[in-house]
Design a protein around this motif. Structure first.
Motif, short mmCIF file in Angstrom:
data_model
loop_
_atom_site.label_atom_id
_atom_site.label_comp_id
_atom_site.label_asym_id
_atom_site.label_seq_id
_atom_site.Cartn_x
_atom_site.Cartn_y
_atom_site.Cartn_z
N LEU A 132 1.06 -1.28 -0.01
CA LEU A 132 0.05 0.32 -0.33
C LEU A 132 1.10 1.24 -0.12
CD1 LEU A 132 -2.59 -1.28 2.48
CD2 LEU A 132 -2.81 -1.11 0.37
N LYS A 133 0.42 1.93 -1.01
CA LYS A 133 1.83 3.72 -1.14
C LYS A 133 2.89 2.97 -1.24
CE LYS A 133 -1.26 6.50 1.18
NZ LYS A 133 -2.80 5.61 1.27
N PRO A 134 3.34 2.37 -2.79
CA PRO A 134 4.30 1.68 -2.98
C PRO A 134 5.62 3.25 -2.82
CG PRO A 134 3.27 1.25 -4.44
CD PRO A 134 2.45 2.05 -3.23
N HIS A 135 4.95 4.34 -3.77
CA HIS A 135 5.71 5.15 -4.02
C HIS A 135 6.26 6.30 -3.11
CE1 HIS A 135 2.93 3.28 -7.85
NE2 HIS A 135 4.52 3.16 -7.66
N SER A 136 6.33 7.31 -3.27
CA SER A 136 6.23 7.93 -2.64
C SER A 136 6.84 10.10 -3.90
CB SER A 136 7.91 7.91 -1.81
OG SER A 136 9.48 8.41 -2.29
N LEU A 137 6.57 11.09 -2.45
CA LEU A 137 6.64 12.21 -3.64
C LEU A 137 7.31 12.79 -2.13
CD1 LEU A 137 4.09 14.31 -2.82
CD2 LEU A 137 3.90 12.72 -4.08
N ARG A 138 8.22 14.48 -1.99
CA ARG A 138 8.51 15.58 -1.98
C ARG A 138 7.97 16.77 -2.59
NH1 ARG A 138 13.78 13.51 0.68
NH2 ARG A 138 13.79 11.48 0.42
N VAL A 139 7.68 17.58 -1.62
CA VAL A 139 7.86 18.69 -2.02
C VAL A 139 8.67 19.86 -1.78
CG1 VAL A 139 6.17 20.65 -1.83
CG2 VAL A 139 5.51 18.44 -1.28
N LEU A 140 9.13 20.45 -3.10
CA LEU A 140 9.90 21.66 -3.66
C LEU A 140 9.60 22.77 -2.49
CD1 LEU A 140 12.53 23.34 -4.15
CD2 LEU A 140 11.26 23.40 -6.29
N LEU A 141 9.99 22.91 -0.81
CA LEU A 141 9.96 24.19 -0.26
C LEU A 141 11.04 25.23 -0.27
CD1 LEU A 141 10.02 21.55 3.32
CD2 LEU A 141 7.79 21.92 1.83
N GLY A 183 -0.18 24.08 -8.71
CA GLY A 183 1.26 24.84 -9.30
C GLY A 183 2.16 24.84 -8.14
N GLU A 184 2.56 23.61 -7.13
CA GLU A 184 3.90 23.70 -6.51
C GLU A 184 4.34 22.14 -7.55
OE1 GLU A 184 3.33 23.45 -1.81
OE2 GLU A 184 1.50 21.87 -2.48
N ARG A 185 6.02 22.01 -7.09
CA ARG A 185 6.75 21.27 -7.58
C ARG A 185 7.07 20.56 -6.56
NH1 ARG A 185 6.30 22.13 -12.53
NH2 ARG A 185 8.00 20.39 -12.48
N VAL A 186 6.65 19.22 -7.29
CA VAL A 186 6.86 18.12 -6.02
C VAL A 186 8.23 17.54 -7.33
CG1 VAL A 186 4.33 18.25 -5.23
CG2 VAL A 186 4.81 16.40 -7.73
N ARG A 187 8.48 15.83 -6.36
CA ARG A 187 9.16 14.95 -7.39
C ARG A 187 8.60 13.70 -7.20
NH1 ARG A 187 15.11 16.55 -5.77
NH2 ARG A 187 15.61 17.48 -7.88
N LEU A 188 8.21 12.95 -7.78
CA LEU A 188 7.22 12.00 -7.56
C LEU A 188 8.75 11.04 -8.13
CD1 LEU A 188 5.35 10.05 -7.59
CD2 LEU A 188 5.13 9.99 -9.74
N SER A 189 8.65 9.76 -7.29
CA SER A 189 9.61 8.70 -7.23
C SER A 189 9.05 7.25 -7.11
CB SER A 189 10.09 8.01 -5.51
OG SER A 189 11.38 7.10 -5.83
#
Length: 110
Positions: free
Chosen positions: A6-15, A77-83
């Motif tokens: 469950l939820k095997p991926h991750s994302l990070r938000v550009l702060l 509009g926020e930038r994220v990195r999806l892994s």
């Protein structure tokens, strides 16, 4: 035997932290960093799909991410990195909604 992840991926938000001017007039530049990973289940749209979002604007998106109900608020509009499956893609938030049991996030290319 495979175990369902469950939820095997991750994302990070550009702060982003904005710069500021000191009392003596010196300017200190702002800071950019990526947040801690947020677990999600990212499902590709197959092709760039279009959807009319809560703000009445139609945008194209390429991924739908399912998140925990108590996740942070996301802003269009926020930038994220999806892994996902060892690949990292930098995307933009196209829409966000919080449901009773989960939250849904739509991501697409800038």
């Amino acid at each position: 035997m495979a175990v369902l992840a469950l939820k095997p991926h991750s994302l990070r938000v550009l702060l982003l932290k904005s710069g500021e001017e000191m009392d003596n007039g010196d300017y200190i530049e702002g800071d950019k960093r990526w947040s801690c990973p947020i677990r999600c289940d990212a499902v590709p749209a197959g092709k760039a799909d279009e959807k009319m979002f809560e703000d009445g604007v139609t945008r194209k998106y390429t991924f739908t991410c399912y998140l925990a109900h108590d996740c942070r608020e996301f802003v269009i509009g926020e930038r994220v990195r999806l892994s996902r499956n060892g690949l990292i893609q930098e995307l933009e938030v196209k829409g966000f909604i919080r449901y009773q049991k989960q939250a849904k996030l739509w991501l697409g290319w800038g």
